[in-house]
Scaffold this motif. Structure first.
Motif, short mmCIF file in Angstrom:
data_model
loop_
_atom_site.label_atom_id
_atom_site.label_comp_id
_atom_site.label_asym_id
_atom_site.label_seq_id
_atom_site.Cartn_x
_atom_site.Cartn_y
_atom_site.Cartn_z
N ARG A 135 48.05 -13.92 -31.28
CA ARG A 135 48.04 -15.35 -31.60
C ARG A 135 49.26 -15.68 -32.48
NH1 ARG A 135 43.50 -18.30 -30.56
NH2 ARG A 135 41.63 -17.13 -29.95
N GLY A 136 49.98 -16.71 -32.09
CA GLY A 136 51.14 -17.14 -32.87
C GLY A 136 52.39 -16.31 -32.63
N PHE A 137 52.33 -15.38 -31.67
CA PHE A 137 53.48 -14.48 -31.47
C PHE A 137 54.72 -15.21 -30.99
CE2 PHE A 137 55.98 -11.61 -28.69
CZ PHE A 137 56.42 -10.73 -29.67
N ILE A 165 53.46 -21.49 -39.81
CA ILE A 165 52.91 -21.89 -38.51
C ILE A 165 52.19 -20.73 -37.84
CG2 ILE A 165 53.48 -22.77 -36.20
CD1 ILE A 165 56.01 -24.03 -37.56
N SER A 166 52.85 -19.57 -37.78
CA SER A 166 52.27 -18.42 -37.07
C SER A 166 51.00 -17.92 -37.76
CB SER A 166 53.28 -17.30 -36.92
OG SER A 166 53.65 -16.76 -38.18
N GLN A 167 50.95 -17.98 -39.11
CA GLN A 167 49.75 -17.53 -39.82
C GLN A 167 48.57 -18.45 -39.56
OE1 GLN A 167 51.04 -17.09 -43.91
NE2 GLN A 167 51.32 -14.91 -43.67
N GLN A 168 48.83 -19.75 -39.47
CA GLN A 168 47.75 -20.67 -39.13
C GLN A 168 47.22 -20.38 -37.73
OE1 GLN A 168 46.21 -22.68 -41.08
NE2 GLN A 168 47.59 -22.79 -42.84
N THR A 202 51.10 -24.44 -30.52
CA THR A 202 52.13 -24.43 -31.57
C THR A 202 52.55 -25.84 -31.94
OG1 THR A 202 52.97 -22.28 -30.80
CG2 THR A 202 54.43 -23.61 -32.17
N ARG A 203 52.78 -26.66 -30.93
CA ARG A 203 53.18 -28.05 -31.18
C ARG A 203 52.07 -28.80 -31.92
NH1 ARG A 203 54.51 -31.36 -25.92
NH2 ARG A 203 52.29 -30.97 -25.64
N ASN A 204 50.83 -28.56 -31.53
CA ASN A 204 49.69 -29.19 -32.17
C ASN A 204 49.57 -28.76 -33.62
OD1 ASN A 204 46.35 -28.73 -32.59
ND2 ASN A 204 47.01 -30.74 -31.86
#
Length: 316
Positions: A75-77, A133-136, A168-170
């Motif tokens: 997730r978030g990669f 962003i990636s942590q969320q 990601t955009r969201n």
């Protein structure tokens, strides 16, 4: 190069920069993909309250894999791949500052410490918004109740969640709506307090361990093998020293806290000293293969990027 050491250090001026950057992007991407699942697990362990969700690194791995599948470990990669930019900035800053400091000091420890800290400062300025962003995104799925933001997911027939297009955009839109531009630099100070010391500690210990190992090893032992052993030792040392601030950093970025000191006090009051060790095993587990891959990749990268006229004159 420094000839008075058992293990020769390839300096910035010895490199063919075109080769160095071309191969460097591939190396960085490979490392990111290899260790990302451990990074995700570490983040979830650090943010959870006590052992409310996972009992440890292996338990987290099994539960995420069972509930979210392999995709859940990544997730978030995709947004995290933008750290390729910071990776190249880190390498360049480290080598240039090391070269600059050599004008004032020939001590390798001094050069490594200053260059490592400076490189981390530059890299974190680029990395923090990507990390936020990636942590969320990492916390979605089983850890979504621990974060302020939610993204839409699809639930498959077997009960596993599937990442929906546009997450990601969201997430970016939600962070900006809630906190504005500053929201993307939430935890910036905590990140600097974590990664500058980590980097400043890692490089001197890396060279120290490599040098000590070279004194104990047979004279015909490949230097790359010794460096591959020194990397994990340095990583474990640096991770242990800086883990308390890494826990605070993760809490600040994911929970939306504003004060590093207040977060530190709250963590101590709520979970005591052991709260500062949360995620340490996952961090060491992720840092060891990262260090091996990074050291072998980085030292190999420097050797294949060596200027042609220097290749035959070096013994590895």
């Amino acid at each position: 190069m420094q000839q008075n050491r058992n293990i020769q250090i390839i300096e910035w001026e010895d490199l063919d920069k075109r080769k160095f950057y071309s191969f460097g992007v591939f190396m960085t991407m490979t490392i990111r993909a290899t260790v990302y699942p451990a990074t995700l697990i570490r983040t979830r362990l650090q943010v959870q309250k006590g052992k409310s969700l996972y009992n440890g690194t292996f338990d987290a791995f099994c539960k995420i894999l069972r509930a979210e599948g392999v995709r859940g470990l990544y997730r978030g990669f995709m947004v995290n791949t933008f750290t390729l930019i910071s990776g190249q900035a880190y390498i360049t800053t480290y080598e240039l500052v090391r070269k600059y400091v050599s004008n004032y000091s020939k001590d390798n420890t001094v050069k490594s410490l200053v260059a490592g800290g400076a490189a981390s400062l530059v890299a974190q300025t680029i990395t923090v918004p990507i990390d936020v962003i990636s942590q969320q995104l990492m916390m979605q799925g089983q850890g979504k109740h621990l974060t302020r933001f939610r993204v839409k997911v699809k639930t498959e027939a077997d009960g596993k969640t599937k990442m929906a297009f546009g997450q990601t955009r969201n997430m970016i839109a939600q962070i900006f709506a809630a906190d504005g531009f500053r929201g993307f630099y939430r935890g910036y100070v905590a990140s600097l307090l974590t990664y500058i010391p980590n980097s400043a500690v890692w490089w001197p210990f890396y060279h120290f361990y490599a040098e000590q190992l070279s004194k104990m090893a047979p004279s015909d032992c490949p230097h790359l093998l010794l460096q591959a052993m020194a990397g994990p030792l340095a990583a474990a040392t640096a991770s242990t020293v800086t883990n308390p601030m890494d826990v605070v950093r993760a809490r600040v970025q994911v929970e939306g806290r504003t004060s590093v000191i207040e977060t530190f006090r709250h963590l101590l009051a709520e979970e005591g000293f052991w709260g500062m060790t949360k995620g340490l095993s996952a961090r060491i587990i992720s840092s060891i293969p990262t260090a091996i891959v990074m050291v072998v990749g980085y030292e190999t990268l420097k050797r294949v990027s060596l200027r042609p006229e220097l290749v035959d004159s070096r013994h590895w």
